[in-house]
Design an enzyme around this catalytic site. Structure first.
Site, PDB file in Angstrom:
ATOM      1  CG  HIS A 166      40.144 -29.230  11.692  1.00  0.00           C
ATOM      2  ND1 HIS A 166      39.233 -30.538  12.127  1.00  0.00           N
ATOM      3  CD2 HIS A 166      40.550 -29.794  12.842  1.00  0.00           C
ATOM      4  CE1 HIS A 166      38.453 -30.713  13.248  1.00  0.00           C
ATOM      5  NE2 HIS A 166      40.052 -30.780  13.761  1.00  0.00           N
TER       6      HIS A 166
HETATM    7  C1  UD1 Z   1      41.389 -26.539  17.792  1.00  0.00           C
HETATM    8  C2  UD1 Z   1      41.375 -28.344  19.284  1.00  0.00           C
HETATM    9  C3  UD1 Z   1      41.047 -29.154  17.933  1.00  0.00           C
HETATM   10  C4  UD1 Z   1      39.995 -29.433  17.506  1.00  0.00           C
HETATM   11  C5  UD1 Z   1      39.650 -28.203  16.246  1.00  0.00           C
HETATM   12  C6  UD1 Z   1      38.297 -27.904  15.848  1.00  0.00           C
HETATM   13  C7  UD1 Z   1      43.406 -27.479  20.147  1.00  0.00           C
HETATM   14  C8  UD1 Z   1      44.601 -28.568  20.525  1.00  0.00           C
HETATM   15  N1  UD1 Z   1      42.940 -28.025  19.142  1.00  0.00           N
HETATM   16  O1  UD1 Z   1      42.239 -26.864  16.927  1.00  0.00           O
HETATM   17  O2  UD1 Z   1      40.748 -30.777  19.005  1.00  0.00           O
HETATM   18  O3  UD1 Z   1      39.569 -30.349  16.821  1.00  0.00           O
HETATM   19  O4  UD1 Z   1      40.213 -26.715  17.353  1.00  0.00           O
HETATM   20  O5  UD1 Z   1      38.299 -26.783  15.817  1.00  0.00           O
HETATM   21  O6  UD1 Z   1      43.000 -27.079  21.123  1.00  0.00           O
HETATM   22  N2  UD1 Z   1      41.658 -19.823  13.863  1.00  0.00           N
HETATM   23  C9  UD1 Z   1      40.560 -19.219  13.189  1.00  0.00           C
HETATM   24  N3  UD1 Z   1      39.634 -18.267  13.709  1.00  0.00           N
HETATM   25  C10 UD1 Z   1      39.393 -19.110  15.063  1.00  0.00           C
HETATM   26  C11 UD1 Z   1      40.210 -20.119  15.284  1.00  0.00           C
HETATM   27  C12 UD1 Z   1      40.925 -20.411  14.507  1.00  0.00           C
HETATM   28  O7  UD1 Z   1      40.815 -17.999  12.031  1.00  0.00           O
HETATM   29  O8  UD1 Z   1      38.290 -18.317  15.572  1.00  0.00           O
HETATM   30  C13 UD1 Z   1      43.110 -20.280  13.341  1.00  0.00           C
HETATM   31  C14 UD1 Z   1      44.057 -19.231  13.760  1.00  0.00           C
HETATM   32  O9  UD1 Z   1      44.611 -18.915  11.916  1.00  0.00           O
HETATM   33  C15 UD1 Z   1      45.234 -20.596  13.948  1.00  0.00           C
HETATM   34  C16 UD1 Z   1      44.357 -22.213  13.243  1.00  0.00           C
HETATM   35  O10 UD1 Z   1      42.533 -21.780  12.945  1.00  0.00           O
HETATM   36  O11 UD1 Z   1      45.816 -20.348  14.478  1.00  0.00           O
HETATM   37  C17 UD1 Z   1      44.164 -23.130  14.171  1.00  0.00           C
HETATM   38  O12 UD1 Z   1      43.792 -22.922  15.404  1.00  0.00           O
HETATM   39  P1  UD1 Z   1      43.580 -23.504  16.761  1.00  0.00           P
HETATM   40  O13 UD1 Z   1      42.723 -23.633  17.569  1.00  0.00           O
HETATM   41  O14 UD1 Z   1      45.122 -23.373  17.295  1.00  0.00           O
HETATM   42  O15 UD1 Z   1      43.584 -24.269  16.685  1.00  0.00           O
HETATM   43  P2  UD1 Z   1      42.897 -25.502  15.598  1.00  0.00           P
HETATM   44  O16 UD1 Z   1      43.549 -26.204  14.956  1.00  0.00           O
HETATM   45  O17 UD1 Z   1      41.577 -25.226  15.422  1.00  0.00           O
END
Ligand code: UD1
Length: 371
Positions: free
Chosen positions: A214
């Protein structure tokens, strides 16, 4: 001697994203076990909000529901960080804790540390001192800022202490307590095994590759993700692949037109994100794990399951020097996979880093009582 804490120590815990939940669970349990010495509240920033990315971990790990949910959601780094800061400030002021406890390296960790530092609240950072020395990773920025500001740096391994000392952090702020992820793993491993997740998925025990990917550096670029998809297709021809797909990765696979092709491959099981217990169950029964997650590098080291980390570096070097982890690239993955499968089959026994013993959170409770 007079008790330094005549009233309960007020602690405000912060969680935000998936890898935080298995870190806060043992700490809250260890503090609660100290007979009323601590008064605890839990804030969830809402950085992760899907049932599969958040709620399932509260249920499986028996974490009390958050006292506050800031419901921040997804956005750019600046937007998300700013929203967390604005929404956390009044909660912090209202709670007036003796300690704010933050875990890991996600945006919520850094944002709440910044807020607490500015109002003069003391911060303890669990999993302090890890460094990838790669500032292209958002988590590295979060680690640097959090550790520069936190008052108490609770580290999982000796390399973390060394990193902090090199950065000029006074030794009295650093305490090596061990790895809280391993506390959670020790507590839940038998429960995880009893679920037989591999049977439900129809893959043979010790006969599949468990994949999680991811990181933005792997999945956000079209060429990189296409190369990964090709590589996984090649792997699935040799062993079944179980790949729970993170929402970020699923979105990118769809954006780049790669999802349907990968899903239809024989031997490929693309599934929804799994909860904690099934993730542990899959890691335990895999021939080999292929990942870019930090937590899985540690869990496979404890389980002695070969792990290939698809990254140029790791902030967890003990998983390589004292564990089952190897860094890999797309170019070397086929050969590295052969070697890893052989390691599992030959039953090589590996050591485990010191203080990865299931008692890190108890040591954290001791440190807080002395502080
Ligand atoms: C975040 C953390 C990363 C961790 C990861 C575990 C930061 C900078 N990154 O990255 O260190 O390894 O979580 O998962 O804090 N989304 C959903 N549902 C959710 C959450 C997110 O659909 O419940 C989607 C959204 O489209 C979002 C994308 O996932 O834009 C990324 O989510 P985000 O929290 O920005 O970063 P992660 O890649 O999950």
């Amino acid at each position: 001697m007079a008790d330094p804490h005549p009233r309960p120590i007020k602690v405000l815990h912060v969680v935000g994203a998936r890898p935080n939940f298995m870190k806060v669970a043992p700490v809250m349990r260890a503090l609660a076990a100290r007979g009323g010495r601590f008064e605890q509240r839990l804030v969830h920033t809402g950085q992760h909000y899907d049932q599969a990315m958040s709620q399932v971990f509260f249920e499986e790990l028996e974490i009390t529901p958050p006292d506050e949910n800031l419901e921040v959601g997804s956005g750019s780094h600046a937007w998300q960080t700013a929203q967390i800061m604005m929404r956390f400030e009044p909660v912090l002021t209202d709670a007036a804790p003796d300690w704010v406890i933050v875990v890991g390296d996600v945006n919520s960790t850094m944002a709440c540390t910044l807020v607490a530092s500015k109002v003069g609240a003391r911060v303890a950072h669990v999993e302090a001192g890890l460094r990838s020395f790669d500032r292209d990773m958002p988590e590295e920025i979060n680690r640097l800022v959090t550790d520069a500001l936190a008052n108490l740096l609770l580290t999982p391994s000796p390399d973390a202490d060394e990193n902090l000392r090199r950065e000029g952090i006074p030794p009295e702020r650093i305490r090596q307590v061990g790895n809280v992820m391993i506390d959670t793993l020790c507590r839940n491993l038998e429960r995880a095994r009893a679920r037989h997740v591999h049977r439900r998925l129809g893959v043979p025990p010790r006969g599949f590759v468990y994949v999680t990917l991811h990181r933005p550096s792997n999945v956000d670029g079209r060429e990189s993700l296409r190369a990964i998809a090709d590589c996984l297709s090649g792997t699935a021809e040799r062993r079944p692949v179980v790949f729970p797909v993170h929402p970020r990765t699923r979105q990118r696979l769809a954006d780049f037109g790669l999802l349907a092709g990968l899903e239809s491959r024989a031997g490929m099981r693309l599934i929804e994100p799994v909860g904690y217990l099934d993730s542990i169950g899959l890691a335990d029964q895999a021939s080999c794990v292929l990942t870019d997650s930090g937590g899985l590098q540690e869990e496979t080291t404890f389980l002695r399951v070969p792990c290939l980390t698809l990254r140029p570096n790791t902030e967890r070097p003990v998983t390589i020097t004292q564990g089952s982890n190897h860094l890999t690239t797309l170019a070397t993955l086929p050969a590295d996979l052969d070697e890893a499968l052989h390691r599992r089959e030959s039953g090589e026994t590996l050591p485990c880093p010191p203080l990865w013993d299931g008692r890190a959170a108890e040591r954290i409770a001791d440190v807080l009582l002395e502080a």
